[in-house]
Scaffold this motif. Structure first.
Motif, mmCIF file in Angstrom:
data_model
loop_
_atom_site.group_PDB
_atom_site.id
_atom_site.type_symbol
_atom_site.label_atom_id
_atom_site.label_comp_id
_atom_site.label_asym_id
_atom_site.label_seq_id
_atom_site.Cartn_x
_atom_site.Cartn_y
_atom_site.Cartn_z
ATOM 1 N N LYS A 120 -2.716 -9.529 13.947
ATOM 2 C CA LYS A 120 -3.299 -8.613 12.962
ATOM 3 C C LYS A 120 -4.556 -7.940 13.509
ATOM 4 C CE LYS A 120 -1.688 -11.135 8.852
ATOM 5 N NZ LYS A 120 -2.109 -11.930 7.673
ATOM 6 N N SER A 141 1.212 -0.334 13.105
ATOM 7 C CA SER A 141 1.033 -1.241 11.969
ATOM 8 C C SER A 141 1.959 -2.426 12.173
ATOM 9 C CB SER A 141 1.350 -0.530 10.652
ATOM 10 O OG SER A 141 2.721 -0.151 10.613
ATOM 11 N N GLU A 162 4.190 -5.712 10.178
ATOM 12 C CA GLU A 162 4.711 -6.347 8.972
ATOM 13 C C GLU A 162 5.323 -7.690 9.363
ATOM 14 O OE1 GLU A 162 7.622 -3.695 7.395
ATOM 15 O OE2 GLU A 162 6.342 -1.937 7.678
ATOM 16 N N SER A 212 7.995 -10.837 7.952
ATOM 17 C CA SER A 212 9.033 -11.221 6.998
ATOM 18 C C SER A 212 9.516 -12.620 7.346
ATOM 19 C CB SER A 212 10.200 -10.224 7.068
ATOM 20 O OG SER A 212 11.290 -10.680 6.291
#
Length: 452
Positions: free
Chosen positions: A345, A355, A357, A359
């Motif tokens: 991050k 960016s 993400e 999951s």
């Protein structure tokens, strides 16, 4: 009606459930119910109440009372069950066990809704895996033959990276690293780090890397199955992504600054995390690294490890494979266990070109999205030197070396494989070149009718 009577009335009215079980008498199934609650989330067993919620009552004298804890001594491991004696019934208050799985003389039991069920062999194995009582990395690999499968080169490289002297006896070192069993056979961790061919010994442990044309899983431009030891697989997967993604060159000082689509630290952490923390009991899936025009997806079998809640993701670490993590830490591939997600991050935040993400529904995925998604239309210009200039260079190269590969062109003109593919496709569409034969054994030809 006093509070105790109201409490009993509410329990009886609600009936049996996930945390409540009625037993009319103290029989052999009593300990099975206790075992099931211990392996689940705890509960209460009421002795003296029928399945239909009728209070039949049981004896509550000292002799009968002593039989209740006596019957629980068969639980393994031992569990502190609180026994509450009322006027004509007894309540066994079973806590959620902290040393699952628990067993009684008739086997392992688990709460399933309002019932308790005995686990079969496969369910027992799955339960042990879930609770971390069986670790894949520590299991002996039945296929591995130490003399034929052990890779001295990989072992020496590991020792060099870890700063361990090679003068110590090899088997002693391997035992200290927990990579061999007591009888000198390779366990799965030993195979992952020090075997010549993990594809044969653990074929689900390979790392699959794929480059797609565009943003969908339709046209594959490049695919590699990395089958070496775990360290080389990590290195090769990182290089695959870097070779197929772009670097922006920023010159504001004496030295130029390279700004990759995906920060090196984030990419490295994501791939190491996928290989280190995957569920190796899942033999139907591999670690998968996929490169698209607009994103890179890195996924591995297994969601969050048992014991880690979604709300704790990124703030608390639970290692699914602690031995693998420890070995990677020894060679500085893991800086500190539990910091990888935050490092990803932070690196992405500082990069400002991408960016990220996460999951973790069934499998675990890290998705890096590029800040400026590259479309096929403007790919040549975006890649650095302009479409026309790159095409001219490729034409010149092909003219003098028709058998040259895409990878070799990429290295010569410092253009990503994806950029080379786009330019080649453009040249073919313009009728300037054609491919003769297969991709592996064929060659390029500059079309003579084209006024080169």
């Amino acid at each position: 009606m006093d509070d105790r009577d109201k409490w009993i009335e509410s329990i009886v009215a609600a009936g049996e459930g996930y945390h409540i079980e009625f037993k009319e008498s103290l029989d052999k199934s009593f300990v099975e119910e206790v075992c099931a609650f211990a392996n689940s989330n705890g509960g209460k067993v009421f002795l003296g109440i029928s399945d239909k919620g009728v209070i039949k009552g049981v004896q509550t004298d000292n002799s009968f009372r002593s039989r209740v804890p006596d019957s629980l001594r068969q639980l393994q491991p031992q569990l502190d069950v609180k026994i509450e004696v009322h006027d004509n019934f007894i309540v066994a208050d079973v806590p959620e066990g902290s040393e699952e799985p628990y067993a009684c003389s008739r086997g392992f039991f688990l709460r399933n809704g309002a019932n308790s069920q005995k686990l079969n062999r496969n369910e027992i194995i799955a339960f042990f895996q879930k609770e971390g009582r069986i670790r894949f990395e520590e299991l002996r690999n039945g296929k591995a033959d130490f003399e034929n499968d052990f890779d001295e080169r990989a072992f020496r490289n590991f020792l060099k990276l870890a700063g361990i002297t090679s003068s110590i006896d090899k088997m002693a070192l391997l035992r200290n690293l927990d990579c061999v069993t007591d009888d000198g056979k390779l366990n799965n961790a030993g195979v992952l780090f020090f075997a010549k061919d993990i594809d044969f010994l653990l074929n689900h442990a390979i790392v699959v890397c794929v480059l797609y044309k565009g943003t969908k899983k339709v046209n594959i431009l490049d695919k590699k199955d990395f089958k070496e030891n775990i360290v080389e697989n990590i290195d090769n997967a990182i290089l695959f992504v870097k070779r197929h993604t772009n670097v922006e060159y920023k010159i504001e000082k004496i030295q130029r600054e390279e700004i990759p689509d995906i920060p090196d630290i984030a990419l490295r952490e994501a791939i190491i995390n996928a290989v280190c923390h995957r569920d190796y009991f899942d033999r139907g899936s591999n670690v998968l690294v996929e490169v698209f025009d607009d994103r890179v997806e890195i996924s591995n079998p297994g969601g969050l490890p048992s014991g880690l809640k979604p709300s704790e993701f990124g703030s608390r670490s639970v290692a699914r494979n602690p031995l693998i993590a420890s070995l990677l830490h020894r060679i500085d591939y893991i800086e500190k266990v539990g910091t990888g997600i935050n490092r990803i991050k932070q690196a992405v935040d500082e990069n400002e070109k991408a960016s990220v993400e996460f999951s973790f529904d069934g499998s675990f995925s890290v998705i890096f999205r590029k800040g400026d998604a590259i479309s096929n239309v403007g790919l040549g210009e975006k890649l650095g030197e302009g479409s026309e200039k790159s095409s001219e260079k490729i034409l010149e190269i092909i003219k003098h070396n028709p058998t040259i590969t895409r990878e070799e062109i990429s290295e010569i003109i410092n253009l990503s494989i994806r950029g080379v593919e786009w330019n080649l496709s453009k040249l073919k569409d313009e009728g300037k070149i054609k491919r003769i034969g297969s991709r592996k054994s064929g060659h390029w030809e500059v079309i003579e009718s084209f006024n080169y």
